[in-house]
Design an enzyme around this catalytic site. Structure first.
Site, mmCIF file in Angstrom:
data_model
loop_
_atom_site.group_PDB
_atom_site.id
_atom_site.type_symbol
_atom_site.label_atom_id
_atom_site.label_comp_id
_atom_site.label_asym_id
_atom_site.label_seq_id
_atom_site.Cartn_x
_atom_site.Cartn_y
_atom_site.Cartn_z
ATOM 1 N N GLU A 20 0.767 -1.278 -0.136
ATOM 2 C CA GLU A 20 0.042 0.183 0.098
ATOM 3 C C GLU A 20 0.926 1.184 0.109
ATOM 4 O O GLU A 20 1.957 1.087 0.232
ATOM 5 C CB GLU A 20 -0.887 0.039 1.159
ATOM 6 C CG GLU A 20 -2.022 -1.265 1.147
ATOM 7 C CD GLU A 20 -2.790 -1.348 2.314
ATOM 8 O OE1 GLU A 20 -3.606 -1.883 2.500
ATOM 9 O OE2 GLU A 20 -2.705 -0.318 3.257
ATOM 10 N N SER B 218 7.464 -2.159 2.983
ATOM 11 C CA SER B 218 8.472 -2.956 3.605
ATOM 12 C C SER B 218 7.610 -3.447 4.899
ATOM 13 O O SER B 218 7.939 -4.903 5.271
ATOM 14 C CB SER B 218 9.716 -2.652 4.191
ATOM 15 O OG SER B 218 10.310 -2.393 2.793
ATOM 16 N N GLU C 32 9.078 -7.492 -4.095
ATOM 17 C CA GLU C 32 8.660 -8.737 -3.304
ATOM 18 C C GLU C 32 9.884 -8.916 -2.070
ATOM 19 O O GLU C 32 10.323 -9.847 -1.620
ATOM 20 C CB GLU C 32 8.888 -10.054 -4.181
ATOM 21 C CG GLU C 32 7.594 -9.998 -5.144
ATOM 22 C CD GLU C 32 7.312 -11.296 -5.794
ATOM 23 O OE1 GLU C 32 7.632 -12.342 -5.138
ATOM 24 O OE2 GLU C 32 6.851 -11.372 -6.897
ATOM 25 N N THR D 218 12.493 -5.700 -0.497
ATOM 26 C CA THR D 218 13.745 -5.080 -0.887
ATOM 27 C C THR D 218 15.089 -5.869 -0.377
ATOM 28 O O THR D 218 14.826 -6.838 0.598
ATOM 29 C CB THR D 218 13.972 -3.638 -0.109
ATOM 30 O OG1 THR D 218 14.087 -3.960 1.121
ATOM 31 C CG2 THR D 218 12.757 -2.971 -0.507
#
Length: 402
Positions: free
Chosen positions: A135, A140, A382, A384
């Site tokens: 979002e 993360s 997907e 960092t």
């Protein structure tokens, strides 16, 4: 200068069926993907026709159960197919990986009724999926997501005591969604309970649901043919029959999917790196300076050797993780390592490929500048690479102390 299909990699594949499968993929790459990759990326064209072709060839559901239209292939094979596709065009390889990620929740946690109803079309019926976790304010820190799903109506109870039946109404915004606005279905993680990871539930949302809209796609430095967009959920109604797993189980489902998805990103990264090395080798052996090919000069030879070594090491790492997964053993730490190493290697290899080509490498006449731009995003998506290091360290030393 038109793109060329990469030089075939000598692969160790477990079965004759797998060898035939990779041969099929290479044929599709050479005929349908590589010849138009540069032109279509430059034009920002999403090759939906390629995904239709891949679906018809049985290549969109490779790691899933054949009872529901999948290919029954181990991850060891599926990931090498991804690598072949990504070497030709990352928009395609990463797109297949994202589609597989979007199918993971239903395939792994859905009821038999849900799987029978939806998976055949998702895996082999021409549909394309997307995965909605991130979002605008929670990337993360995915457990802090704010998109809400509120029950409207209800019925009987599960054995757990939770309500069932009725609809859910989803409101919020998802960000950085690959295939956002063009996908036929979305696996959506939304908050159904309190704060934190335990309040999140997974849903399967149709792409044409009323109240669902996409923003204008992001303008990116690479992968211009792959749309990445915010998705707005304005009171989107979803029946309880499209809830995947139990209420509050969504974050665990998401983490499970990401472990597998990170292997997909690792394979795509090695595909891009391999394509860059192939291009650098072809240029270095053909380019003459001081009366001989530049591949004769030790400084450049050592650079090429390092590039090849990083690629082989990355391939071995993602395949080792895949074999753990195929054996039903824990692989989360190895998946994080593979994603970290392979994407960092791709960034280094593609940067060095530009250097090998010199000024030509900095022009769009050769594809290495595109490979370099594309490699960067793989260090981000997907999870960092900083998150991957946290995951690895947590497995080694336990959770951080406060």
């Amino acid at each position: 200068m038109p793109d060329r299909a990469p030089q075939p990699v000598e692969r160790q594949l477990p079965t004759e069926e797998a060898r035939d499968l990779v041969a099929l993929v290479r044929d599709i790459v050479q005929r349908e993907i590589a010849p138009r990759a540069a032109e279509q990326e430059d034009a920002g064209h999403f090759p939906r026709e390629i995904f239709t072709l891949l679906s018809e060839a049985g290549l969109l559901g490779l790691p899933y159960d054949s009872d529901f239209g999948g290919g029954d292939q181990p991850y060891e094979v599926y990931l090498q197919v991804l690598e072949e596709l990504a070497a030709a065009r990352l928009t395609v390889g990463l797109g297949v990986s994202v589609h597989s990620l979007a199918c993971h929740a239903l395939a792994g946690y859905g009821t038999k009724e849900q799987q029978s109803e939806h998976l055949p079309a998702m895996l082999g019926g021409g549909l394309l999926g997307a995965y909605c976790l991130s979002e605008p304010a929670s990337g993360s820190d995915a457990a802090s997501l704010r998109t809400k799903a509120v029950r409207d109506g209800g019925g009987t109870s599960h054995a757990s005591g939770a309500e069932s039946g009725g609809d859910w109404v989803i409101t919020g915004t998802k960000a950085w969604i690959t295939h956002g606005g063009i996908a036929d279905f979305y696996t959506v993680l939304a908050r159904t309970g309190g704060e934190g990871a335990r309040g999140i539930t997974a849903f399967l949302v149709p792409g044409d649901a009323e109240g669902l809209s996409a923003a204008v796609p992001e303008k990116k430095m690479g992968m211009k043919g792959s749309p990445t967009a915010q998705l707005h959920f304005d009171g989107v109604r979803v029946p309880d029959a499209r809830r995947i797993g139990e209420e509050g189980q969504g974050f665990a489902i998401a983490l499970s999917a990401l472990d597998s998805g990170r292997l997909g990103i690792a394979a795509c990264a090695i595909g891009v790196a391999q394509a860059a090395l192939d291009e650098a080798l072809e240029y270095a052996t053909g380019r003459q300076q001081f009366g001989r090919p530049i591949a004769d000069f030790q400084g450049l030879r050592f650079m090429l050797a390092d590039m090849a070594t990083q690629i082989e090491a990355g391939r071995a790492l993602y395949l080792a993780a895949a074999r753990l997964r195929d054996a039903g053993r824990p692989f989360s730490r190895q998946a994080a390592m593979a994603k970290l190493f392979c994407t960092d290697a791709a960034m280094k290899v593609t940067t060095d490929a530009v250097q090998v080509l010199g000024g030509y490498g900095y022009t769009a006449d050769f594809p290495v500048e595109r490979f370099m731009r594309e490699a960067k995003v793989l260090q981000i998506v997907e999870g960092t690479n900083q998150i991957q290091r946290m995951v690895i360290a947590r497995h080694l030393a336990g959770p951080e102390t406060r």
